[in-house]
Design a protein around this motif. Structure first.
Motif, PDB file in Angstrom:
ATOM      1  N   ASN A  38      -7.315   6.223   9.896  1.00  0.00           N
ATOM      2  CA  ASN A  38      -7.654   5.232   8.879  1.00  0.00           C
ATOM      3  C   ASN A  38      -6.675   5.242   7.701  1.00  0.00           C
ATOM      4  N   LYS A  39      -5.881   6.293   7.565  1.00  0.00           N
ATOM      5  CA  LYS A  39      -4.985   6.401   6.415  1.00  0.00           C
ATOM      6  C   LYS A  39      -3.956   5.281   6.352  1.00  0.00           C
ATOM      7  N   VAL A  40      -3.638   4.716   7.522  1.00  0.00           N
ATOM      8  CA  VAL A  40      -2.659   3.640   7.547  1.00  0.00           C
ATOM      9  C   VAL A  40      -3.162   2.422   6.775  1.00  0.00           C
ATOM     10  N   ILE A  41      -4.484   2.211   6.741  1.00  0.00           N
ATOM     11  CA  ILE A  41      -5.027   1.073   5.992  1.00  0.00           C
ATOM     12  C   ILE A  41      -4.925   1.329   4.498  1.00  0.00           C
ATOM     13  N   THR A  42      -5.201   2.550   4.082  1.00  0.00           N
ATOM     14  CA  THR A  42      -5.053   2.901   2.665  1.00  0.00           C
ATOM     15  C   THR A  42      -3.612   2.678   2.216  1.00  0.00           C
ATOM     16  N   ALA A  43      -2.670   3.147   3.014  1.00  0.00           N
ATOM     17  CA  ALA A  43      -1.257   2.962   2.680  1.00  0.00           C
ATOM     18  C   ALA A  43      -0.877   1.494   2.709  1.00  0.00           C
ATOM     19  N   ALA A  44      -1.374   0.751   3.684  1.00  0.00           N
ATOM     20  CA  ALA A  44      -1.045  -0.673   3.798  1.00  0.00           C
ATOM     21  C   ALA A  44      -1.493  -1.452   2.572  1.00  0.00           C
ATOM     22  N   GLY A  45      -2.708  -1.177   2.110  1.00  0.00           N
ATOM     23  CA  GLY A  45      -3.209  -1.886   0.932  1.00  0.00           C
ATOM     24  C   GLY A  45      -2.388  -1.592  -0.310  1.00  0.00           C
ATOM     25  N   ALA A  46      -2.060  -0.308  -0.511  1.00  0.00           N
ATOM     26  CA  ALA A  46      -1.281   0.069  -1.704  1.00  0.00           C
ATOM     27  C   ALA A  46       0.119  -0.525  -1.666  1.00  0.00           C
ATOM     28  N   LEU A  47       0.744  -0.546  -0.493  1.00  0.00           N
ATOM     29  CA  LEU A  47       2.071  -1.151  -0.371  1.00  0.00           C
ATOM     30  C   LEU A  47       2.008  -2.655  -0.589  1.00  0.00           C
ATOM     31  N   GLU A  48       1.036  -3.290   0.005  1.00  0.00           N
ATOM     32  CA  GLU A  48       0.925  -4.749  -0.094  1.00  0.00           C
ATOM     33  C   GLU A  48       0.655  -5.190  -1.529  1.00  0.00           C
ATOM     34  N   GLU A  49      -0.073  -4.364  -2.286  1.00  0.00           N
ATOM     35  CA  GLU A  49      -0.376  -4.697  -3.683  1.00  0.00           C
ATOM     36  C   GLU A  49       0.706  -4.208  -4.645  1.00  0.00           C
ATOM     37  N   ASN A  50       1.824  -3.724  -4.072  1.00  0.00           N
ATOM     38  CA  ASN A  50       2.966  -3.255  -4.879  1.00  0.00           C
ATOM     39  C   ASN A  50       2.578  -2.147  -5.855  1.00  0.00           C
ATOM     40  N   LEU A  51       1.660  -1.293  -5.432  1.00  0.00           N
ATOM     41  CA  LEU A  51       1.224  -0.178  -6.259  1.00  0.00           C
ATOM     42  C   LEU A  51       2.044   1.079  -5.987  1.00  0.00           C
ATOM     43  N   THR A  52       2.783   1.081  -4.897  1.00  0.00           N
ATOM     44  CA  THR A  52       3.582   2.243  -4.511  1.00  0.00           C
ATOM     45  C   THR A  52       4.696   1.775  -3.597  1.00  0.00           C
ATOM     46  N   THR A  53       5.556   2.709  -3.204  1.00  0.00           N
ATOM     47  CA  THR A  53       6.625   2.431  -2.241  1.00  0.00           C
ATOM     48  C   THR A  53       6.665   3.584  -1.242  1.00  0.00           C
ATOM     49  N   PRO A  54       7.334   3.407  -0.129  1.00  0.00           N
ATOM     50  CA  PRO A  54       7.424   4.504   0.830  1.00  0.00           C
ATOM     51  C   PRO A  54       8.064   5.763   0.246  1.00  0.00           C
ATOM     52  N   ASP A  55       8.937   5.597  -0.777  1.00  0.00           N
ATOM     53  CA  ASP A  55       9.641   6.741  -1.345  1.00  0.00           C
ATOM     54  C   ASP A  55       9.016   7.258  -2.636  1.00  0.00           C
ATOM     55  N   THR A  56       7.895   6.675  -3.060  1.00  0.00           N
ATOM     56  CA  THR A  56       7.205   7.181  -4.246  1.00  0.00           C
ATOM     57  C   THR A  56       6.745   8.614  -3.998  1.00  0.00           C
ATOM     58  N   VAL A  57       7.034   9.508  -4.990  1.00  0.00           N
ATOM     59  CA  VAL A  57       6.732  10.929  -4.821  1.00  0.00           C
ATOM     60  C   VAL A  57       5.389  11.269  -5.467  1.00  0.00           C
ATOM     61  N   TYR A  58       4.587  12.041  -4.753  1.00  0.00           N
ATOM     62  CA  TYR A  58       3.278  12.477  -5.222  1.00  0.00           C
ATOM     63  C   TYR A  58       3.227  14.004  -5.209  1.00  0.00           C
ATOM     64  N   THR A  59       2.490  14.558  -6.165  1.00  0.00           N
ATOM     65  CA  THR A  59       2.221  16.003  -6.158  1.00  0.00           C
ATOM     66  C   THR A  59       0.991  16.234  -5.299  1.00  0.00           C
ATOM     67  N   VAL A  60       1.168  16.962  -4.198  1.00  0.00           N
ATOM     68  CA  VAL A  60       0.122  17.059  -3.182  1.00  0.00           C
ATOM     69  C   VAL A  60      -0.303  18.512  -3.037  1.00  0.00           C
ATOM     70  N   PRO A  61      -1.451  18.890  -3.635  1.00  0.00           N
ATOM     71  CA  PRO A  61      -1.966  20.257  -3.468  1.00  0.00           C
ATOM     72  C   PRO A  61      -2.743  20.378  -2.160  1.00  0.00           C
ATOM     73  N   TYR A  62      -3.080  21.590  -1.817  1.00  0.00           N
ATOM     74  CA  TYR A  62      -3.899  21.826  -0.631  1.00  0.00           C
ATOM     75  C   TYR A  62      -5.313  21.291  -0.834  1.00  0.00           C
ATOM     76  N   ALA A  63      -5.849  21.408  -2.064  1.00  0.00           N
ATOM     77  CA  ALA A  63      -7.216  20.976  -2.342  1.00  0.00           C
ATOM     78  C   ALA A  63      -7.278  20.299  -3.702  1.00  0.00           C
ATOM     79  N   ILE A  64      -8.162  19.316  -3.819  1.00  0.00           N
ATOM     80  CA  ILE A  64      -8.415  18.667  -5.103  1.00  0.00           C
ATOM     81  C   ILE A  64      -9.914  18.474  -5.273  1.00  0.00           C
ATOM     82  N   GLN A  65     -10.346  18.450  -6.530  1.00  0.00           N
ATOM     83  CA  GLN A  65     -11.763  18.311  -6.854  1.00  0.00           C
ATOM     84  C   GLN A  65     -12.036  16.887  -7.326  1.00  0.00           C
TER      85      GLN A  65
END
Length: 578
Positions: A296-323
């Motif tokens: 299902n993650k492809v739909i989340t990514a598709a929506g964000a890309l289509e709405e110009n909220l992110t790009t394929p090369d946008t960098v995120y800080t990704v921890p093992y766990a988040i609250q």
């Protein structure tokens, strides 16, 4: 003195008797005039109705075939052999009993009882007799032994597509699957014939005239390829049995929605319905709803890309766990905090990274894209038992539902819905409603196509191209599905491993897992999509380990069958890490 007896006048008595007899005869004559003259037609019709009956003449049920006309279901001519006891020559009686009992392996005593059953004129000896066997019997010219034609439904490919095709009942009408859904098309119209009814109530075939010619049913041509269907069924069954999975499905689809294979496990033999269970006969590809997990993650990514909220090369800080609120979300495997691009989040299937993308998109927009990709509504296939899944309105989402839905928890879909998502991406962002019925073929061989499926643009071609590259990275060096690689071809796809709800507790604990892989080939310009789902596999349950091998097997076979040439380009380098 004795009184003298005097005899009465006999003429008077005679006249009275004559008058009475004349009156009775007059009544009879009047009634006779009424019956034979005034109401003759009415009484003749009633007499005919008592003696004759109109019966159906069986017609040929249409075939269910693959795209090339290879039969999944067909009707073959058989005969019902019967004996007319009145017509049996007494001198041949023993020979008739012997021939019928030996040829059909019947008890001689039971056959003899039917041969001797006068005044009956019609005793069925054996049904579903093949034409060749009846021809051999008929050549003996046994007086009083005859047959009338009938039709038997057979399924040449055994269980290759049984869960989709279904089966017919004793009356030759569909009970499940396409046999049921398309029954009006397949059944045709039986002919009508008058038959004489004996005093004992026995129907005497061929006693009357033909009232109406039978109209054969139309063939139903599917989009399936019989070879691909059979191979997908075998590959799925082998893997499901190896992992002791509860069930599963494998779907092969074109980007334009045509389904080339719809395999299910468990399955059954439609020629032996009594040996099957309702669970074995279900079409799990549309009837079994499950949480899509990371697919299902492809739909989340598709929506964000289509709405110009992110790009394929946008960098995120990704921890093992988040609250989030009172819940901690984790990735499937422990890792130190990473700096990943959106490409990298998809390739490594990071839950915590996907949550951050979903929060950019928001609940309303995520819900909107889930719906546009086909979640929460019927697929359009109109197959029995379809489960459209669960997609609740965002107004009813609580605090942690946006994060969980972003990576495929808290919603449910069926396998065809999920395959359609990836077909939409493969089709440059245009969703075409899935189809399995190509059209119908009449007695003259004229093909009538089904109505064109509905189409809707979901995302732009640019977004679609970006997603294809991300999905190709999933099968690359740092991806979660290196097992899905196919030599000579560029492969794009996505793994999925979702918790199953334990029906006894209503929670995930003890419910097992659903393992998935869905991919497209060739990645740059896809021609085929293969979706594999395994429900509750044991030992290996991660999508890349459990389901990806089936994908590789089925996709490789399908590429060869459809003669799709190897990819002549190299996969472009995409950045996964900062």
């Amino acid at each position: 003195m004795r009184r003298r007896f005097r005899r009465g006048d006999p003429g008077r008595r005679i006249r009275i008797a004559v008058v009475l007899m004349a009156a009775v005869l007059l009544v009879f004559a009047g009634r006779l005039v009424q019956i034979q003259g005034i109401d003759a037609a009415t009484y003749a019709s009633k007499a005919s109705d008592m003696r004759l009956a109109t019966i159906d003449i069986p017609t040929t049920r249409g075939e269910i075939t693959d795209a090339d006309g290879n039969a999944f279901a067909m009707s073959v001519e058989v005969h019902t052999v019967y004996v007319d006891p009145v017509d049996v020559d007494p001198d041949e009686r023993d020979r008739v009993v012997e021939e019928l009992s030996e040829r059909f392996d019947l008890d001689p005593g039971e056959v003899a009882a039917k041969v001797d059953a006068e005044p009956s004129r019609y005793q069925v000896v054996q049904k579903e007799v093949p034409p060749r066997q009846w021809k051999e019997l008929d050549a003996l010219d046994l007086q009083g032994v005859a047959a009338h034609p009938d039709y038997k439904r057979v399924y040449p490919e055994e269980s290759g597509a049984a869960n989709l095709v279904g089966f017919v009942g004793a009356d030759n009408h569909g009970l499940e699957g396409l046999e049921s859904v398309m029954d009006d098309t397949l059944a045709g119209e039986p002919g009508k014939q008058q038959a004489e009814i004996s005093p004992g109530g026995t129907r005497i075939p061929m006693a009357g005239g033909l009232a109406k010619e039978p109209v054969p049913g139309r063939d139903v041509r599917l989009t399936l390829d019989q070879d691909i269907q059979w191979h997908a069924q075998q590959a799925l069954a082998d893997r499901a049995e190896d992992l002791d999975a509860e069930g599963g499905s494998a779907i092969v689809m074109r980007p334009t929605g045509e389904i080339l294979a719809m395999a299910n496990h468990p399955t059954y033999d439609p020629d032996d319905i009594a040996a099957s269970t309702p669970e074995e006969r279900g079409n799990g590809a549309v009837a079994d709803a499950f949480e899509p997990g990371s697919t299902n993650k492809v739909i989340t990514a598709a929506g964000a890309l289509e709405e110009n909220l992110t790009t394929p090369d946008t960098v995120y800080t990704v921890p093992y766990a988040i609250q989030r609120y009172d819940q901690t979300f984790r990735d499937s495997h422990y890792h130190e905090t990473q700096r990943l691009t959106l490409n990298g989040i998809m390739a490594t299937s990071s839950n915590t990274g996907t949550i951050q993308v979903a929060e950019q998109l928001g609940a309303d927009q995520l819900y909107n894209y889930l719906g546009k990709f086909g979640f929460g509504k019927p697929t359009g296939l109109d197959l029995p038992g379809e489960n459209a899944g669960i997609l609740t309105d965002p107004d009813d989402w609580w605090g942690t539902q946006l994060p969980s839905i972003s990576f495929g928890q808290g919603i449910s879909v069926n396998a065809v819905q999920m395959a359609s998502v990836y077909a939409t991406i493969a089709n440059d962002g245009v969703r075409v409603e899935p189809t399995v019925v190509a059209g119908t073929v009449d007695e003259a061989g004229e093909f009538t196509p089904s109505e064109d499926p509905k189409k809707e643009r979901v995302v732009s071609a640019e977004t679609s191209d970006q997603l294809k590259l991300m999905l190709e990275a999933v099968t690359g060096e740092h991806g979660t599905a290196q097992q899905a690689q196919i030599p000579g071809y560029r492969v794009a796809g996505k793994t999925g491993t979702a918790n199953r709800v334990d029906p006894e507790t209503g929670g995930y604990e003890g419910g097992g897992y659903t393992s998935m892989f869905v991919g497209m080939v060739p990645a740059g310009d896809p021609e085929l999509i293969v979706q594999v789902v395994l429900h509750d596999p044991k030992e290996e349950y991660y999508g890349g380990e459990a389901a990806a091998p089936v994908f590789t097997d089925v996709m490789s076979f399908s590429l060869k069958t459809m003669q799709i040439p190897p990819t002549d380009t190299e996969a472009p380098g995409i950045r996964l890490f900062e």
